[in-house]
Scaffold this active site. Structure first.
Site, PDB file in Angstrom:
ATOM      1  N   ASP A 145       0.830  -1.193   0.000  1.00 24.99           N
ATOM      2  CA  ASP A 145       0.000   0.000   0.000  1.00 24.99           C
ATOM      3  C   ASP A 145       0.876   1.259   0.000  1.00 24.99           C
ATOM      4  O   ASP A 145       2.000   1.232  -0.499  1.00 24.99           O
ATOM      5  CB  ASP A 145      -0.940  -0.050   1.226  1.00 24.99           C
ATOM      6  CG  ASP A 145      -2.311   0.547   0.927  1.00 24.99           C
ATOM      7  OD1 ASP A 145      -2.357   1.744   0.623  1.00 24.99           O
ATOM      8  OD2 ASP A 145      -3.312  -0.178   0.986  1.00 24.99           O
ATOM      9  N   HIS A 205      -3.987   6.375   2.773  1.00 26.09           N
ATOM     10  CA  HIS A 205      -4.619   5.121   2.377  1.00 26.09           C
ATOM     11  C   HIS A 205      -4.034   3.898   3.093  1.00 26.09           C
ATOM     12  O   HIS A 205      -4.766   3.043   3.607  1.00 26.09           O
ATOM     13  CB  HIS A 205      -4.440   5.002   0.855  1.00 26.09           C
ATOM     14  CG  HIS A 205      -5.178   3.897   0.196  1.00 26.09           C
ATOM     15  ND1 HIS A 205      -4.685   2.619   0.116  1.00 26.09           N
ATOM     16  CD2 HIS A 205      -6.359   3.883  -0.457  1.00 26.09           C
ATOM     17  CE1 HIS A 205      -5.543   1.868  -0.563  1.00 26.09           C
ATOM     18  NE2 HIS A 205      -6.567   2.610  -0.913  1.00 26.09           N
ATOM     19  N   SER A 526     -10.947  -1.012  -1.966  1.00 25.00           N
ATOM     20  CA  SER A 526      -9.722  -0.895  -1.166  1.00 25.00           C
ATOM     21  C   SER A 526      -9.989  -1.081   0.317  1.00 25.00           C
ATOM     22  O   SER A 526      -9.139  -1.584   1.039  1.00 25.00           O
ATOM     23  CB  SER A 526      -9.139   0.517  -1.290  1.00 25.00           C
ATOM     24  OG  SER A 526      -8.185   0.591  -2.284  1.00 25.00           O
TER      25      SER A 526
END
Ligand code: NAG
Ligand code: NAG
Ligand code: NAG
Ligand code: NAG
Ligand code: NAG
Length: 739
Positions: A145, A205, A526
């Site tokens: 990620d 994220h 996600s």
């Protein structure tokens, strides 16, 4: 990405490599080079890196007569037979001529499967309402990620043991950062300015997905009293291994492959992959190859289905050896109700929840007499929105908060954001900058017709905070990518649905928002993916010897295909969700640790399946990293793979497929087959009773599907259930629509 920013980033990359190699002058050369992944035949006895370097030409620069460095970026040793290199076109042509060269992939960006709100807020998840079956102790989850913010309260190691002895990873934070929660962290950044940057999250994220999968308990978390409680990820006592493969939200495939290579080498147990390329043949897909190798090493891989929905056939990461995760909504909404002048009330969502509201009504205006010319309230020419509530079309996956900024900028008092028809009932709870409500297409249509019906339309926005048990609970988000898979239509994809809508979890301060607010809400497949990674870790910690296929079967066959009220799970249009939208169903973590029976699969089963795709021996060999002769190993059709779901087309006659289940429940148990199917489809299961007498006993059965009369083009869906006194093992049966 625009071409100039591309040039700049390459420029810096080049600068860095050259300064490392004592040959700064070579930088003067004006040859244009690009990053490539080169797929080559596996080496025989060679040292892998020496073998990879042998493909690269050695160049003399004309001016300085100095030897240029060979532009090897990564030598992949674990999950892919090949390397990444920075080459000019001429150099690439020379590489292509070498023996053992197979294929070249130009570098490309792999999108993060998220729909960010760029804004942040202090809201906090109440920890979810799922019963937990364990804490994931001793299991390592690898996150591919954007990195992590290690100082976040979610990543303390209270209650965690030291990493397992087998752990081989390293920690690249400059000082501190790693503990018994984050046991390793590395950064890969080939195409970016600073490859020495530590694996700190620069987009938010990665912190969000890591805390969703395995965030530790954070007590007394709340936002102004809202959603208060203890926050935690799915597997709060699992370890995290961080592989930062994205820089500022951009993930180069060259780095993604390097991260996969390292994670498999380091021996993580579960890989969480919230990225997705579009569908393509497996033999030309490095992610297919890398995840195959991970599966072969016993690593469970959880991947995002992608945000290409609701278009049919939009699913990505569709390899049968990974779990492909769709995004669902939760039974929680952060409510902002629109009260029209005629008394009608329509519920919507917003995270911006001003305290003093609900009493003042404002004139309502729809500043888009011509939708095509002025679709997003971008231009208010000819409309006075000052002190009014503006009704605007939603901009889809991103840009919604910006529409509100624009309304505010033109003096608007509030905003109603309505969905387009394909977006249906999926509404985002965004951190708007003004009183706002995001409403469904149907609510929007009602508001439009009210505006039409009166000369002085008015509205009030009423903020009701977090509302649990909003109905219908659990729908599939409009953006969640749909099957059937293009690359392998005979395998059901996606596999499963997890929560992916308006997910509140830890967040990192980013360049755009340098303040640490702690938490943020984002949506996307996600966000669904790390829920499943954490749940896989829970199963793995209870059943350390289970194969990735057994864990996946456990997750799929115990899932829910109905919502809390017992009604079928719906899609974004509030129609019954197809298995091609939700996979087997919505994950049920407490049942998944005790599935009763599993449909297991090993490497050889997947190889026979790949042979059955009939792309030839070379294609199969490329995917599995070794030479395969399909006429020796045998081939099976997609439907014959021992998958926990059946995709069967009986239009040209009855089809029989075999399945084998393994008893992982009580030693002595008896299961009976129960089939639900529309009446025009006939399903026979032989035998229809299975008597098990010991644990790990395997039993096979045959399923024959035929049609009673003409099926036409529309598909049909149903279920096969093995039912015992303590378990229900459910598999979807899908007759795909014919094209
Ligand atoms: C690269 O990152 C390091 C560590 O964060 C920093 O000290 C250095 O200034 C950065 N270099 C460039 C060129 O940005
Ligand atoms: C949340 O806050 C309310 C009101 O202060 C309190 O009654 C409730 O017990 C809290 N819930 C949790 C889980 O702490
Ligand atoms: C609004 O009224 C116009 C004119 O009567 C009509 O053409 C249009 O379809 C109406 N729109 C809605 C959303 O009812
Ligand atoms: C694969 O095996 C078959 C059967 O043994 C044999 O005839 C064929 O030559 C083999 N193919 C290759 C490429 O080795
Ligand atoms: C299923 O298994 C039975 C018994 O093992 C076998 O006779 C049959 O050929 C198999 N069918 C398929 C389609 O593999």
């Amino acid at each position: 990405m625009n071409p100039s920013s591309c040039l700049i980033s390459y420029f810096f990359w080049y600068l860095y490599v050259c300064s490392l190699s004592f040959n700064f002058f070579a930088f003067a050369s004006s040859i244009e080079r690009k990053n490539y992944i080169i797929h080559v035949q596996p080496p025989d006895d060679f040292d892998t890196e020496v073998y990879h370097r042998s493909f690269l030409p050695v160049y003399q620069t004309t001016e300085s007569e100095l030897e240029e460095p060979q532009h090897l970026i990564y030598s992949y040793g674990e999950v892919f037979s090949g390397f990444a290199a920075r080459l000019s076109e001429e150099e690439l042509n020379a590489v292509k001529k070498k023996d053992g060269f197979l294929h070249v992939y130009p570098d490309q960006y792999v999108p993060l499967a998220t729909t960010h709100s760029p804004d942040f807020l202090g809201l906090h998840t109440g920890g979810g309402s799922w019963p937990r079956s364990g804490l994931g102790r001793g299991v390592i989850i690898g996150m591919l990620d954007t990195g992590i913010l290690p100082s976040h309260a979610s990543f303390t190691d209270v209650g965690l043991p030291p990493p397992p002895k087998r752990w081989k990873g390293i920690c690249e934070f400059k000082t501190g950062g790693c503990n018994n929660k984050i046991i390793g962290a590395r950064a890969f950044g080939s195409a970016v300015i600073n490859v020495t940057a530590p694996p700190i999250d620069d987009a938010g994220h990665g912190t969000h997905t890591a805390s969703t999968a395995a965030g530790n308990f954070v007590g007394d978390a709340s936002y102004k009293g809202n959603a208060n409680g203890t926050a935690a990820g799915m597997a709060p006592h699992a370890h995290l291994a961080i592989y930062k493969v994205c820089t500022r939200g951009r993930c180069s495939i060259v780095d993604v492959l390097a991260g996969l290579d390292a994670a498999v080498k380091d021996r993580v147990d579960v890989l969480s992959f919230s990225l997705g390329l579009s569908s393509g043949p497996f033999q030309y897909d490095p992610i297919a190859m890398a995840t195959f190798k991970a599966m072969e090493k016993g690593i469970f891989v959880s991947c995002a289905a992608g945000n290409g929905g609701p278009a049919i056939g939009s699913v990505s990461n569709e390899f049968p050896w990974v779990l492909t995760v769709a995004a669902g909504t939760m039974d929680r909404s952060i409510r902002a109700t629109v009260k029209l002048g005629n008394g009608k009330e329509l519920d919507g969502e917003s995270l911006f929840q001003p305290a003093n509201s609900g009493s003042v009504s404002y004139p309502l205006v729809h500043p888009a007499s011509n939708m095509a010319a002025n679709p997003d309230c971008e231009n208010f020419e000819g409309f006075d929105i000052h002190g009014k509530i503006a009704l605007c079309m939603s901009s889809g996956l991103s840009g919604r908060v910006e529409i509100g900024s624009s309304v505010l900028g033109f003096g608007g008092a509030g905003m109603i954001l309505m969905n387009s028809k394909p977006e249906g009932y999926t509404t985002f709870a965004d951190a708007h900058v003004l009183p706002a409500s995001h409403v469904s297409y149907s609510a929007g249509a009602a508001i439009l017709s009210y505006i039409n019906s009166t000369t002085n339309p008015t509205a009030t926005l009423v903020f009701k905070g977090t509302v649990m048990d909003s109905s219908p609970s659990r729908t599939i988000a409009f953006f969640s990518s749909r099957g059937p898979s293009k690359a392998t239509p005979g395998i059901l994809k996606p596999d499963i649905t997890g929560p992916g809508m308006n997910i509140l979890a830890a967040w990192a301060p980013t360049l755009m928002h340098p303040f640490d607010q702690g938490f943020n809400i984002v949506s996307g497949t996600s966000m669904a993916t790390p829920h499943l990674s954490g749940i896989a870790a829970l199963i793995k910690s209870v059943h350390p010897d289970w194969s990735p296929a057994a864990i996946k079967s456990a997750i799929m066959t115990t899932s829910d295909n109905v919502d809390r009220t017992g009604k079928p799970i719906k899609d974004e249009q509030y129609q019954k969700a197809s298995f091609f939208a939700m996979g087997a169903g919505h994950v049920n973590p407490s049942r998944a640790v005790d599935p009763g029976l599993v449909y297991d699969l090993g490497v050889n089963d997947y190889i026979s399946y790949l042979c059955g795709l009939e792309d030839g021996d070379a294609a199969v060999s490329a995917v599995v990293h070794r030479s395969v002769n399909c006429s020796l190993v045998g081939s099976i059709k997609e439907a014959e793979l021992n998958y926990p779901a059946l995709v069967i087309d009986p239009r040209s006659g009855p089809v029989t497929v075999n399945r084998t289940v393994t008893n992982v429940g009580l030693a002595k148990s008896r299961y009976a087959a129960v089939v639900y199917m529309p009446k025009e489809i006939k399903v026979i299961v032989r035998p229809w009773i299975l008597h098990f007498s010991y644990v790990n006993q395997k039993m096979s059965f045959a399923v024959t599907v035929s049609s009673r009369g003409n099926l036409g083009n529309t598909g049909a869906e149903g279920s096969l259930m093995w039912v015992s006194s303590s378990h229900v093992v459910r598999s979807p049966i899908v007759i795909p629509a014919s094209t």
